[in-house]
Design a protein around this motif. Structure first.
Motif, PDB file in Angstrom:
ATOM      1  N   SER B 207       0.821  -1.214   0.000  1.00  0.00           N
ATOM      2  CA  SER B 207       0.000   0.000   0.000  1.00  0.00           C
ATOM      3  C   SER B 207       0.854   1.264   0.000  1.00  0.00           C
ATOM      4  O   SER B 207       0.555   2.217  -0.727  1.00  0.00           O
ATOM      5  CB  SER B 207      -0.981  -0.017   1.169  1.00  0.00           C
ATOM      6  OG  SER B 207      -0.322  -0.313   2.359  1.00  0.00           O
ATOM      7  N   ALA B 208       1.927   1.284   0.791  1.00  0.00           N
ATOM      8  CA  ALA B 208       2.761   2.483   0.843  1.00  0.00           C
ATOM      9  C   ALA B 208       3.511   2.679  -0.481  1.00  0.00           C
ATOM     10  O   ALA B 208       3.631   3.809  -0.967  1.00  0.00           O
ATOM     11  CB  ALA B 208       3.748   2.379   1.995  1.00  0.00           C
ATOM     12  N   LEU B 211       1.148   4.008  -3.016  1.00  0.00           N
ATOM     13  CA  LEU B 211       0.815   5.396  -2.694  1.00  0.00           C
ATOM     14  C   LEU B 211       1.946   6.328  -3.138  1.00  0.00           C
ATOM     15  O   LEU B 211       1.716   7.422  -3.651  1.00  0.00           O
ATOM     16  CB  LEU B 211       0.568   5.542  -1.197  1.00  0.00           C
ATOM     17  CG  LEU B 211      -0.058   6.873  -0.800  1.00  0.00           C
ATOM     18  CD1 LEU B 211      -1.480   6.979  -1.316  1.00  0.00           C
ATOM     19  CD2 LEU B 211      -0.051   7.050   0.695  1.00  0.00           C
ATOM     20  N   LYS B 212       3.181   5.874  -2.951  1.00  0.00           N
ATOM     21  CA  LYS B 212       4.331   6.685  -3.385  1.00  0.00           C
ATOM     22  C   LYS B 212       4.286   6.905  -4.896  1.00  0.00           C
ATOM     23  O   LYS B 212       4.603   7.984  -5.384  1.00  0.00           O
ATOM     24  CB  LYS B 212       5.645   5.996  -2.991  1.00  0.00           C
ATOM     25  CG  LYS B 212       6.039   6.251  -1.572  1.00  0.00           C
ATOM     26  CD  LYS B 212       7.517   5.999  -1.358  1.00  0.00           C
ATOM     27  CE  LYS B 212       7.984   6.753  -0.114  1.00  0.00           C
ATOM     28  NZ  LYS B 212       9.421   6.691   0.076  1.00  0.00           N
ATOM     29  N   GLN B 215       1.686   9.445  -5.517  1.00  0.00           N
ATOM     30  CA  GLN B 215       2.154  10.778  -5.107  1.00  0.00           C
ATOM     31  C   GLN B 215       3.118  11.388  -6.119  1.00  0.00           C
ATOM     32  O   GLN B 215       3.201  12.599  -6.245  1.00  0.00           O
ATOM     33  CB  GLN B 215       2.871  10.692  -3.751  1.00  0.00           C
ATOM     34  CG  GLN B 215       1.937  10.508  -2.573  1.00  0.00           C
ATOM     35  CD  GLN B 215       2.698  10.156  -1.296  1.00  0.00           C
ATOM     36  OE1 GLN B 215       3.799   9.627  -1.337  1.00  0.00           O
ATOM     37  NE2 GLN B 215       2.095  10.440  -0.163  1.00  0.00           N
ATOM     38  N   GLU B 236      -2.792  -4.336  -5.352  1.00  0.00           N
ATOM     39  CA  GLU B 236      -2.789  -3.090  -4.577  1.00  0.00           C
ATOM     40  C   GLU B 236      -3.063  -1.894  -5.496  1.00  0.00           C
ATOM     41  O   GLU B 236      -3.747  -0.948  -5.097  1.00  0.00           O
ATOM     42  CB  GLU B 236      -1.442  -2.928  -3.865  1.00  0.00           C
ATOM     43  CG  GLU B 236      -1.361  -1.740  -2.926  1.00  0.00           C
ATOM     44  CD  GLU B 236      -2.359  -1.798  -1.774  1.00  0.00           C
ATOM     45  OE1 GLU B 236      -2.625  -2.898  -1.260  1.00  0.00           O
ATOM     46  OE2 GLU B 236      -2.882  -0.718  -1.399  1.00  0.00           O
ATOM     47  N   GLN B 240      -6.131   0.682  -4.926  1.00  0.00           N
ATOM     48  CA  GLN B 240      -6.014   2.131  -4.732  1.00  0.00           C
ATOM     49  C   GLN B 240      -6.495   2.920  -5.955  1.00  0.00           C
ATOM     50  O   GLN B 240      -6.232   4.107  -6.077  1.00  0.00           O
ATOM     51  CB  GLN B 240      -4.579   2.506  -4.375  1.00  0.00           C
ATOM     52  CG  GLN B 240      -4.170   2.003  -3.000  1.00  0.00           C
ATOM     53  CD  GLN B 240      -2.922   2.686  -2.461  1.00  0.00           C
ATOM     54  OE1 GLN B 240      -2.630   3.823  -2.790  1.00  0.00           O
ATOM     55  NE2 GLN B 240      -2.186   1.975  -1.638  1.00  0.00           N
TER      56      GLN B 240
END
Lengths: 291, 399
Positions: B207-208, B211-212, B215, B236, B240
């Motif tokens: 997830s991280a 997300l990166k 971003q 994932e 997302q």
């Protein structure tokens, strides 16, 4: 802020699963004074049981029910009678060593007998995405979180509000006194093992769609759950949930804001900080031996 | 009397030893040193199955120079140290050739042993560095990053016209090699790499990392990890709500990844050196045979193992004797025609470093299946001028 919330929700779902597995540690500790280092493998094995039942044509929920029955026998009764009972009189250390050995054996058996490759596992929840204020949440995440929390609180309520639950705790605190009070000690201990087995099957149902069914899936899950149980308090069911949530959320935040490379170290760091300042865990109580 | 008995015994033992030696000469021993557990279990299992299927076929057809092939298999546990020890063990057992490991990190360590013993060593590892160390005994059975990355970089910049790219890679020799090569090949193009996201081998929660990537605001994601992790990354990404192109090389669109990722794999685009869905009758025949044998569809690693054994066969038959050194020499510069050796599936050329050249494919996952969208020609088509056309490289033709 949106990113933070995204990480928070995602971490909560993962953390709830850690909490559910951690509950197995606290339950066995509270009811029988046993630490089971094969807890991760107790989640892995039911995943393969469910796959086996599904390959025979059973739907997911039927497979879950059948696996829960088999787990009560194998991971509850056989584990208790075959490993814990014979070693109990020698103290904690032989049981710890035996469960470590058991975890290795379980991994090896699945690897040799089934496959070393990962297998897909169906999700209990429909494949739905919700977008709330820029944060994407899946039905699986919400469902996992709600179910895991419900199971933790149900177990907590059973242990504290019911006569059987209190009797189980009494047995753990002082076996001889409990026996004198007329409590059926072996039965109470078996209940703890049986409940732990059912919780493990529930954890497998929730966790395997993400982890994928693989012989070593329990390894990291078991470690994280153990840390979560200590962080929250080894003698408190709600502590297991709190510890799980802390580990799940902090891991996600650390991976995003520090580096994904340190993700797996987060649980260890929190564990060390907590035992330095509160050795009994965040919600744990100092052991008082009374019935 | 006692003396005569002793003499008889010595004679019998000598006869047995001779018989044993004669028997040994009747077989060609090869060692499968592969990842049967750990992060590389999917790759290693497929590679091993491919090798064993080729061996079975060759033995059924009379072997190589009339000699049968004998295989042994060992599990590296995806651990370079274990791989090195197992390679040493295989050398002690006097094998003729070694197959594996598949993981780049493992072969980088173990190939020093096979080189010292002058034993041909075939690998599925793709890190560019494997064949850049002047080891005359190392041979790839698939493209290395130096051959495949120019092709995928060209697709990203010229065909998909990606302006900004996020790169998500697994933090090991394979992944870091991929990161270096994609950056190198995109350096003078209109595509800029705006994020480099490192992940771990065996990682569960992405997830991280995803997300990166979000971003970074990149137009597309280049994902370069092992099979299981690739599947988790795809899931994932879907979770997302990632709706931009996901591009990869070889592993991203593999059969196992599609099986594990389910619907989340749809839309992923990748360059693959080998695929069971290539529009080539020999490849399709391989796909059917493999399925019949193992009851699942092979990924590219199965083809790597399978064709590797036929490469060895072609080289031994060219040399005409079982001489490891001569066979290794013969493999360098060898062009193997799929018409003469259908087991190589596609015409293939082996260069002086042990790298391969042959046609390759751009694929897209559609409805849970890998579909070849473009056949890309070999880097150096002139090498194949003398090779027969069956299954040979075709000019790039967009479907």
């Amino acid at each position: 802020m949106t990113d933070f919330l995204q990480l928070l929700f995602s971490g909560m779902a993962t953390g709830a699963i850690y909490g559910l597995a951690a509950l197995g540690f606290t339950l066995l500790w509270q009811a029988s004074g046993t630490i089971n280092f094969a807890q991760g493998e107790f989640v892995m094995l039911p995943a393969f049981m469910m796959l086996a039942f599904m390959s025979m044509g059973a739907p997911l929920l039927v497979s879950f029910g059948l696996s829960a029955l088999v787990a009560v026998v194998v991971l509850g009764w056989v584990f208790k009678r075959g490993i814990v009972d014979p070693l109990f009189k020698y103290g904690m250390m032989p049981i710890v060593v035996a469960t470590i050995g058991l975890s290795i054996s379980m991994r090896s058996v699945i690897r040799a007998g089934y496959s070393a490759e990962a297998s897909p596992f169906p999700s209990l929840f429909a494949d739905k995405l919700y977008n709330i204020a820029g944060v994407t949440i899946t039905l699986a995440d919400v469902g996992t979180f709600v179910l895991a929390i419900a199971l933790v609180f149900a177990t907590q309520a059973f242990m504290t509000k019911t006569v059987t639950g209190r009797a189980m705790q009494a047995v753990a605190q002082n076996t001889e006194s409990a026996s004198v009070l007329g409590i059926n000690v072996p039965r109470m201990i078996f209940y703890a093992f049986a409940i732990n087995a059912v919780l493990a099957v529930a954890a497998a149902l929730l966790v395997t769609p993400t982890y994928l069914a693989k012989f070593d899936m329990g390894e990291s899950l078991g470690n994280k759950a153990f840390f979560a149980a200590i962080i929250g308090g080894f003698n408190n069911s709600r502590g297991a949930l709190l510890g799980g949530l802390i580990v799940g959320i902090c891991e996600n935040l650390a991976a995003a804001y520090i580096s994904p490379a340190y993700k797996d170290a987060v649980a260890l760091v929190i564990f060390m900080v907590v035992i330095l300042f509160k050795p009994q865990g965040l919600l744990g109580k100092k052991e008082e031996r009374k019935v | 009397m006692q003396k005569r008995t002793t003499l008889k015994l010595i004679a019998a033992c000598a006869a047995l030893v001779c018989a044993g030696t004669a028997f040994a000469q009747q077989t060609i021993k090869i060692a499968n040193i592969v990842e049967l557990s750990g992060a590389g279990a999917t790759s290693g299992t497929n590679f091993k199955n491919g090798v064993e299927m080729a061996v079975k076929e060759i033995n059924a057809a009379g072997g190589i120079l009339g000699k049968k092939i004998e295989t042994t298999t060992a599990d590296t546990q995806s651990n370079p140290g274990v791989a090195k020890g197992l390679t040493q063990k295989a050398i002690d057992e006097d094998v003729f050739a070694i197959y594996g490991p598949v993981f780049s990190g493992s072969i980088m360590v173990s190939m020093a042993e096979s080189r010292r013993a002058e034993i041909p060593n075939f690998t599925g590892g793709e890190a560019a560095a494997i064949t850049q160390q002047g080891n005359p005994y190392i041979f790839r059975t698939a493209f290395g990053q130096a051959q495949s990355f120019p092709k995928i970089a060209r697709y990203i910049s010229d065909v998909a016209k990606v302006k900004t790219l996020a790169v998500l890679y697994v933090n090991n020799d394979f992944g870091k090699g991929g990161l270096d090569n994609i950056k190198k090949n995109l350096a003078n193009t209109a595509t800029k790499v705006v994020a480099e996201i490192s992940t771990d081998s065996g990682q569960v929660d992405f997830s991280a990392a995803v997300l990166k990537a979000k971003q970074s605001g990149a137009d597309a994601l280049f994902s370069y990890s092992n099979e299981e992790e690739s599947a988790r990354i795809l899931r994932e990404l879907r979770k997302q709500g990632w709706n931009k192109p996901v591009i990869g090389e070889t592993t991203l669109t593999g059969q196992k990844v599609i099986e594990l990722a389910g619907d989340a794999a749809n839309g992923a685009v990748g360059h693959v050196g080998l695929t069971v869905d290539a529009p080539n009758p020999e490849v399709l025949k391989f796909k059917a045979k493999f399925y019949q044998e193992y009851k699942y569809i092979s990924d590219h690693n199965g083809i790597k193992g399978y064709t590797g054994v036929y490469m060895l066969k072609a080289a031994i038959e060219k040399v005409g004797k079982l001489d490891r050194k001569a066979v290794a020499q013969a493999l360098h510069g060898l062009v193997i025609s799929a018409k003469k050796y259908p087991g190589v599936l596609v015409d293939v050329a082996i260069d002086q470093n042990g790298d391969l050249d042959r046609e390759s494919y751009l694929v897209e996952v559609k409805n849970g299946k890998q579909e070849v969208t473009t056949v890309l020609p070999p880097v150096n088509p002139s090498l194949f001028a003398s090779a027969a056309p069956a299954g040979a490289a075709k000019p790039a033709a967009k479907k």
